[in-house]
Motif scaffolding. Sequence first.
Motif, mmCIF file in Angstrom:
data_model
loop_
_atom_site.group_PDB
_atom_site.id
_atom_site.type_symbol
_atom_site.label_atom_id
_atom_site.label_comp_id
_atom_site.label_asym_id
_atom_site.label_seq_id
_atom_site.Cartn_x
_atom_site.Cartn_y
_atom_site.Cartn_z
ATOM 1 N N VAL A 6 6.927 11.628 -1.567
ATOM 2 C CA VAL A 6 7.738 11.741 -2.783
ATOM 3 C C VAL A 6 7.679 10.433 -3.564
ATOM 4 N N ALA A 7 7.814 9.311 -2.862
ATOM 5 C CA ALA A 7 7.746 8.005 -3.530
ATOM 6 C C ALA A 7 6.384 7.805 -4.194
ATOM 7 N N LEU A 8 5.324 8.172 -3.488
ATOM 8 C CA LEU A 8 3.980 8.016 -4.033
ATOM 9 C C LEU A 8 3.781 8.869 -5.279
ATOM 10 N N GLY A 42 6.024 2.081 -10.899
ATOM 11 C CA GLY A 42 7.019 1.523 -9.995
ATOM 12 C C GLY A 42 6.370 0.978 -8.745
ATOM 13 N N ALA A 43 7.217 0.735 -7.741
ATOM 14 C CA ALA A 43 6.741 0.124 -6.505
ATOM 15 C C ALA A 43 7.530 0.682 -5.332
ATOM 16 N N ALA A 47 -2.129 2.909 5.885
ATOM 17 C CA ALA A 47 -3.143 3.943 6.127
ATOM 18 C C ALA A 47 -3.195 4.961 4.992
ATOM 19 N N VAL A 48 -2.070 5.195 4.334
ATOM 20 C CA VAL A 48 -2.003 6.182 3.253
ATOM 21 C C VAL A 48 -2.508 5.592 1.937
ATOM 22 N N VAL A 49 -2.131 4.351 1.660
ATOM 23 C CA VAL A 49 -2.428 3.785 0.336
ATOM 24 C C VAL A 49 -3.751 3.027 0.271
ATOM 25 N N TYR A 99 11.720 0.090 -8.732
ATOM 26 C CA TYR A 99 11.567 0.098 -7.284
ATOM 27 C C TYR A 99 12.069 1.409 -6.688
ATOM 28 N N VAL A 100 11.283 1.978 -5.766
ATOM 29 C CA VAL A 100 11.647 3.203 -5.054
ATOM 30 C C VAL A 100 11.938 2.830 -3.609
ATOM 31 N N MET A 101 13.154 3.115 -3.171
ATOM 32 C CA MET A 101 13.573 2.799 -1.809
ATOM 33 C C MET A 101 13.291 3.987 -0.901
ATOM 34 N N VAL A 102 12.338 3.808 0.028
ATOM 35 C CA VAL A 102 12.004 4.863 0.982
ATOM 36 C C VAL A 102 12.738 4.587 2.292
ATOM 37 N N ASP A 103 13.417 5.580 2.807
ATOM 38 C CA ASP A 103 14.123 5.457 4.078
ATOM 39 C C ASP A 103 13.139 5.743 5.211
#
Length: 278
Positions: A215-217, A225-226, A232-234, A183-187
Amino acid sequence: MDITFLKTFLEVAKTRHFGRSADALFITQSAVSARIKLLEQTLGVELFVRKRNDIQLTPSGANLLRHAEGIVKGWERARQAIAVDPALAASLSVGCLFDLWSILVRKWSARVSALAPDIALQADILNAEVMVQRLSLGVLDLGFMFDPPQTPDLELRQVTAVPLILVSSRQGQDLDGATTEGYVMVDWGSAFGVVHAEKFPNLPAPHLRTNSGQVALDYIHGNGGAAYLPLAVVAPLLDNGLLHRVDDAPVIERHAYAVFRADAIERYSLKKALAALE
């Protein structure tokens, strides 16, 4: 005061090294030292504590740093305004978060150009703190951000909702698996953090924390990961099977705001910019 002295000061404050500053400015190290010395003499204070391989700002230097960038940016903006094409009636300086460029600002800038082709646009990727500072100093006309501060001199306008959905590189992954395996935690801002903590109170430490959706993507593309990312981006990546939506995950909605000085609302360029948001 020669504006190049302030530019040199900002470079030294950033690198904390006269030699590296000289390389970045394409001048000699002695020229950097001379400029800093002349600036200190002009201001009547020491700006740096100079020790071997350790250059630190003095309290006076730290105070100057808070103002120097605004002065330099204001000067550069004045030069741009003077040099503007006679066919252009006005200029507009815009800042946005990196992730909001692709979600919102890129299409908005095209609408501004179509609606008011006589406006010269300057667009910069900035963090929220810098945007607020430049807006307050009057060197930035318009900022796009999440979680804008409530200050008397700035006006806020909610622009769009940004649905954030949990996506994974693994097809068929459930919520528990997505939030524990890579898991990637995006702020996405403080409001997102509050909701995220309520939804996932027992979440283990994430594999990566970042303040950038891009960066997460990129990380997920390379490592699996997730992460919570803007729909709109994905959406195109979901359509072609490169990413997969975690169906039982809640949608967390954020709101993007346009922020500008309240006393600038009657400016022609700002009026056109806000009209392009409607």
